[in-house]
Design a protein around this motif. Sequence first.
Motif, mmCIF file in Angstrom:
data_model
loop_
_atom_site.group_PDB
_atom_site.id
_atom_site.type_symbol
_atom_site.label_atom_id
_atom_site.label_comp_id
_atom_site.label_asym_id
_atom_site.label_seq_id
_atom_site.Cartn_x
_atom_site.Cartn_y
_atom_site.Cartn_z
ATOM 1 N N TYR A 272 0.831 -1.202 0.000
ATOM 2 C CA TYR A 272 0.000 0.000 0.000
ATOM 3 C C TYR A 272 0.869 1.257 0.000
ATOM 4 N N VAL A 273 0.386 2.287 -0.682
ATOM 5 C CA VAL A 273 1.018 3.601 -0.691
ATOM 6 C C VAL A 273 0.005 4.597 -0.143
ATOM 7 N N GLY A 274 0.423 5.427 0.804
ATOM 8 C CA GLY A 274 -0.510 6.404 1.366
ATOM 9 C C GLY A 274 0.191 7.365 2.291
ATOM 10 N N ASN A 275 -0.552 7.903 3.254
ATOM 11 C CA ASN A 275 0.004 8.803 4.257
ATOM 12 C C ASN A 275 0.164 8.047 5.577
ATOM 13 N N TYR A 276 1.205 8.370 6.289
ATOM 14 C CA TYR A 276 1.465 7.700 7.560
ATOM 15 C C TYR A 276 0.335 7.964 8.547
ATOM 16 N N ASP A 277 -0.110 6.904 9.195
ATOM 17 C CA ASP A 277 -1.162 7.000 10.207
ATOM 18 C C ASP A 277 -0.771 6.072 11.357
ATOM 19 N N ALA A 278 -0.430 6.657 12.480
ATOM 20 C CA ALA A 278 0.006 5.857 13.631
ATOM 21 C C ALA A 278 -1.051 4.842 14.057
ATOM 22 N N ASN A 279 -2.316 5.127 13.763
ATOM 23 C CA ASN A 279 -3.392 4.226 14.169
ATOM 24 C C ASN A 279 -3.455 2.948 13.330
ATOM 25 N N THR A 280 -2.787 2.929 12.178
ATOM 26 C CA THR A 280 -2.842 1.747 11.308
ATOM 27 C C THR A 280 -1.531 0.981 11.265
ATOM 28 N N VAL A 281 -0.554 1.429 12.025
ATOM 29 C CA VAL A 281 0.769 0.778 12.003
ATOM 30 C C VAL A 281 0.662 -0.715 12.291
ATOM 31 N N SER A 282 -0.197 -1.105 13.198
ATOM 32 C CA SER A 282 -0.314 -2.512 13.598
ATOM 33 C C SER A 282 -0.808 -3.402 12.458
ATOM 34 N N GLU A 283 -1.342 -2.803 11.386
ATOM 35 C CA GLU A 283 -1.841 -3.580 10.251
ATOM 36 C C GLU A 283 -0.727 -3.993 9.289
ATOM 37 N N TYR A 284 0.473 -3.450 9.511
ATOM 38 C CA TYR A 284 1.559 -3.641 8.547
ATOM 39 C C TYR A 284 2.611 -4.625 9.050
ATOM 40 N N ARG A 285 2.939 -5.564 8.158
ATOM 41 C CA ARG A 285 4.053 -6.473 8.442
ATOM 42 C C ARG A 285 5.358 -5.706 8.394
ATOM 43 N N TRP A 286 5.444 -4.770 7.452
ATOM 44 C CA TRP A 286 6.576 -3.852 7.402
ATOM 45 C C TRP A 286 6.165 -2.590 6.644
ATOM 46 N N GLY A 287 6.884 -1.488 6.928
ATOM 47 C CA GLY A 287 6.580 -0.231 6.255
ATOM 48 C C GLY A 287 7.686 0.784 6.464
ATOM 49 N N LEU A 288 7.761 1.749 5.544
ATOM 50 C CA LEU A 288 8.741 2.829 5.625
ATOM 51 C C LEU A 288 8.232 4.007 4.810
ATOM 52 N N GLU A 289 9.023 5.088 4.767
ATOM 53 C CA GLU A 289 8.597 6.274 4.042
ATOM 54 C C GLU A 289 9.595 6.653 2.955
ATOM 55 N N GLY A 290 9.072 7.187 1.854
ATOM 56 C CA GLY A 290 9.882 7.661 0.749
ATOM 57 C C GLY A 290 9.182 8.832 0.094
ATOM 58 N N LEU A 291 9.697 9.258 -1.051
ATOM 59 C CA LEU A 291 9.038 10.289 -1.844
ATOM 60 C C LEU A 291 9.663 10.348 -3.225
ATOM 61 N N PRO A 292 8.857 10.621 -4.254
ATOM 62 C CA PRO A 292 7.404 10.650 -4.223
ATOM 63 C C PRO A 292 6.832 9.272 -4.523
ATOM 64 N N ALA A 293 5.510 9.125 -4.356
ATOM 65 C CA ALA A 293 4.829 7.937 -4.871
ATOM 66 C C ALA A 293 4.915 7.975 -6.389
ATOM 67 N N LEU A 294 5.120 6.817 -7.015
ATOM 68 C CA LEU A 294 5.263 6.745 -8.470
ATOM 69 C C LEU A 294 3.984 6.267 -9.150
ATOM 70 N N ILE A 295 3.389 5.216 -8.584
ATOM 71 C CA ILE A 295 2.190 4.619 -9.166
ATOM 72 C C ILE A 295 1.237 4.295 -8.017
ATOM 73 N N VAL A 296 -0.014 4.685 -8.150
ATOM 74 C CA VAL A 296 -1.018 4.360 -7.132
ATOM 75 C C VAL A 296 -2.245 3.816 -7.844
ATOM 76 N N ASP A 297 -2.604 2.583 -7.507
ATOM 77 C CA ASP A 297 -3.742 1.896 -8.134
ATOM 78 C C ASP A 297 -3.664 1.930 -9.660
ATOM 79 N N GLY A 298 -2.455 1.695 -10.155
ATOM 80 C CA GLY A 298 -2.245 1.581 -11.594
ATOM 81 C C GLY A 298 -2.125 2.884 -12.347
ATOM 82 N N GLN A 299 -2.220 4.036 -11.642
ATOM 83 C CA GLN A 299 -2.181 5.333 -12.309
ATOM 84 C C GLN A 299 -0.882 6.078 -11.991
ATOM 85 N N ASN A 300 -0.386 6.841 -12.983
ATOM 86 C CA ASN A 300 0.778 7.689 -12.746
ATOM 87 C C ASN A 300 0.513 8.596 -11.552
#
Length: 398
Positions: A272-300
């Motif tokens: 998944y690509v999105g905005n960091y939300d401390a309330n959803t961290v527990s849903e992730y096996r792993w995660g990190l931050e970068g920039l920018p997003a390149l492709i989201v749901d198949g769209q530039n």
Amino acid sequence: MKKNKKEKTKAQKIRGHIIRIDIVIALLVVSYLMFAFSSIPFIKKWRTIYIETAMTTMTHQWLATMFLPQSVIDEVMDNYYAELAKQNKLESKWGDGDDKPIQQNGKTDAEKFFETYWELDTPEFHSYLSSHPELTSNGYDHILIEDLDMNLNLKTSEGDTLCVLNTENKLLILGIAGSSYVGKLAIVKDPSLIFINKSKSYGSWGQEIEGFCQSNNAIVGINGSRFRDVGGHGSGGVVVGAMVIDGQDYGNRPRKLYGAKYCGMKYDNRFYVGNYDANTVSEYRWGLEGLPALIVDGQNAIDTSMFMGMQPRSCIGQAQNGDVHLLIIDGRKPGYSIGGTIVDCMDILQRYKCYQAMNLDGGSSSVMYYNNQYITKSSSATGRGRYLPDAIMVKRVN
């Protein structure tokens, strides 16, 4: 008389030299003014590339600020940051049926293989396997081809070169090349094999990618998070941004992390690509931050007129069928690889059907390690990449 003639000839030569020097200076001034201020699309594109390349590094910004007016630099960078700001609304949604598994019931092992490794040029590779029966003597699940020098010249359906086919580890590595860059693209057929881990001395020192892979039984590793790097001499000990491992955030997030997007793998093995939300961290096996997003749901996710600076690059993405893509572009090595733009990276990932993708920390951190060897050429002083706070890795199956 002869003396006067010689003096006249000498004076004429001096005047000729002066005229030539004046012409050269005039041409240089005109060229500079054209490069600095022209609105001609071709010139404007390369000016943007030059400015973004310089200004998005820690130590080479002077290449822009010394030679170009600040107003011109500001215009390019204002557009750059405006494009980053647009990313705030981007969130992966996926959707029912987006990752339908391949139906392989009733198919032969060969058919299953070519359906799974669809990237290969099927006719060419089928012929190659036929002439090398030893490769499938233990079945299609145990094919191993390691051709990092690309001497076999085996191609994909997209024209890139096969470097590694390791079906036991569900892995394909391709040699990628463009007009200004070369690199490697690792495609992992089992998303559950992807993980991240923090350095052994996290908080004080990072590790080189080789150390990460050896201590975590990983067959592939690339760099992951950005890190605190004062003056370009940081120890890689502290992440800048989130670093989620097994639902827990070990990162270091400033109050405002401009332009950053969060990405990661949830327990359903979707990226998944999105905005960091401390309330959803527990849903992730792993995660990190970068920039920018390149492709989201198949769209530039980026404007292709911006993000044109040529740099070493690191990216991660996932196709709808679950394949995970790890991309490294080498750079800062004239005669070998200058670097790629973020648009180049997006284009590469799209041609291999990436549905979600993120640009990660690049520059001298960009590096890929496979099976106990470096297979990209880092622009770092050592050629081994930087000391890193974490790494994205592919678990070794056996």
